[in-house]
Motif scaffolding. Structure first.
Motif: not given
Length: 299
Positions: A195-213
């Motif tokens: 649980v976190m601010d939506d924009i920070l979560l979006a940035s973490l997903v985008a920079s993850s190893k598998a964003p589609a997951d």
């Protein structure tokens, strides 16, 4: 070491009135140093690049403040010292004079305004959660009885605790030291959601190893909330300079260009593009700069 830092920071809260009375500008002029803070993993607001140098949207805004302070004090060669902070240390280190300004992704709310002051809002966000698509979690009630994580010292962890109690969801809520650690806990299965601010979560997903997951929740824990850069409470002179500087930036074409640089264009170090165009509420916040903590004022 972290415990010692926290203890020193907490002790420093006792000294905060002295700093407010003397004034940050006076302190900077006497010491010849402007202490600026940054976050290490709050992409794209404030984080470290491949060379371990702080960059980001909030960092660029604070660079404008640095130039304004140099001009105000007539100190073109003023030393700028950058200090990393976490959610837990940012307010104590500001209050005790270790840092003079906090450049990150801090929610401006009424509770925090009892301890610090905020300059004009530079971003609007809402509290959501990220999880793996395979878990099929989209609503808050889907988290019932599950282990979730949020970052220590944030409004988000307070919100999720309140919702957990109000809805009697029986969640096991873990506290991570920073955003990167919290996301890793979801990535490795130690928690089902972060649980976190939506924009920070979006940035973490985008920079993850598998964003589609991963996917962000369809339901939010809050109304849109303002981010602001923090300064010490009770220092009207310094706050006025920061407010004047940020207001001029946001109302100018440079403000929108700076936003697009970090939210609709590829950003370092991986060239990720978060594709988050400026919303109508964000445009209003830039056109009418405000340090209000009331989400309704931005509607």
């Amino acid at each position: 070491m972290r415990t010692l830092v926290l203890l020193a920071a907490a002790a420093g809260l006792m000294a905060s009135p002295a700093f407010a009375q003397d004034g940050t500008l006076k302190k900077i002029k006497e010491t010849g140093v402007f202490n600026v803070s940054f976050r290490e993993s709050s992409i794209p607001f404030s984080y470290l690049d491949d060379n371990q140098k702080p960059i980001g949207f909030a960092k660029d805004i604070c660079d404008k403040v640095v130039e304004a302070v140099k001009a105000e004090l007539k100190l073109p060669n003023l030393e700028v010292k950058y200090t990393p902070v976490t959610s837990a240390t940012r307010i104590p280190l500001l209050a005790n004079g270790t840092i003079d300004i906090e450049c990150g992704s801090t929610t401006n709310n009424v509770d925090r305004q009892q301890q610090v002051s905020f300059t004009n809002t530079h971003f609007l966000t809402a509290s959501a959660f990220v999880s793996k698509k395979s878990a099929n979690l989209t609503k808050i009630d889907d988290l019932k009885g599950k282990t979730i994580v949020s970052t220590s010292g944030t409004t988000n962890i307070q919100q999720v605790n309140n919702v957990n109690t109000e809805r009697k969801l029986g969640m096991n809520i873990l506290a991570a030291k920073d955003h990167a650690e919290a996301f890793l806990m979801v990535e490795t299965g130690r928690a089902v959601a972060f649980v976190m601010d939506d924009i920070l979560l979006a940035s973490l997903v985008a920079s993850s190893k598998a964003p589609a997951d991963y996917q962000l929740s369809a339901e939010a824990f809050s109304m849109p909330e303002p981010y602001g850069i923090m300064v010490r409470k009770g220092d009207a002179e310094f706050k006025a300079l920061v407010d004047k500087t940020t207001a001029a930036l946001y109302k100018s074409p440079e403000g929108e260009a700076l936003y697009n640089k970090w939210f609709t264009s590829p950003v370092p170090p991986k060239g990720l593009n978060f594709n988050v165009p400026m919303s109508a509420a964000q445009k209003k916040a830039f056109a009418n700069p405000s340090d209000s903590a009331d989400p309704k004022s931005y509607q």
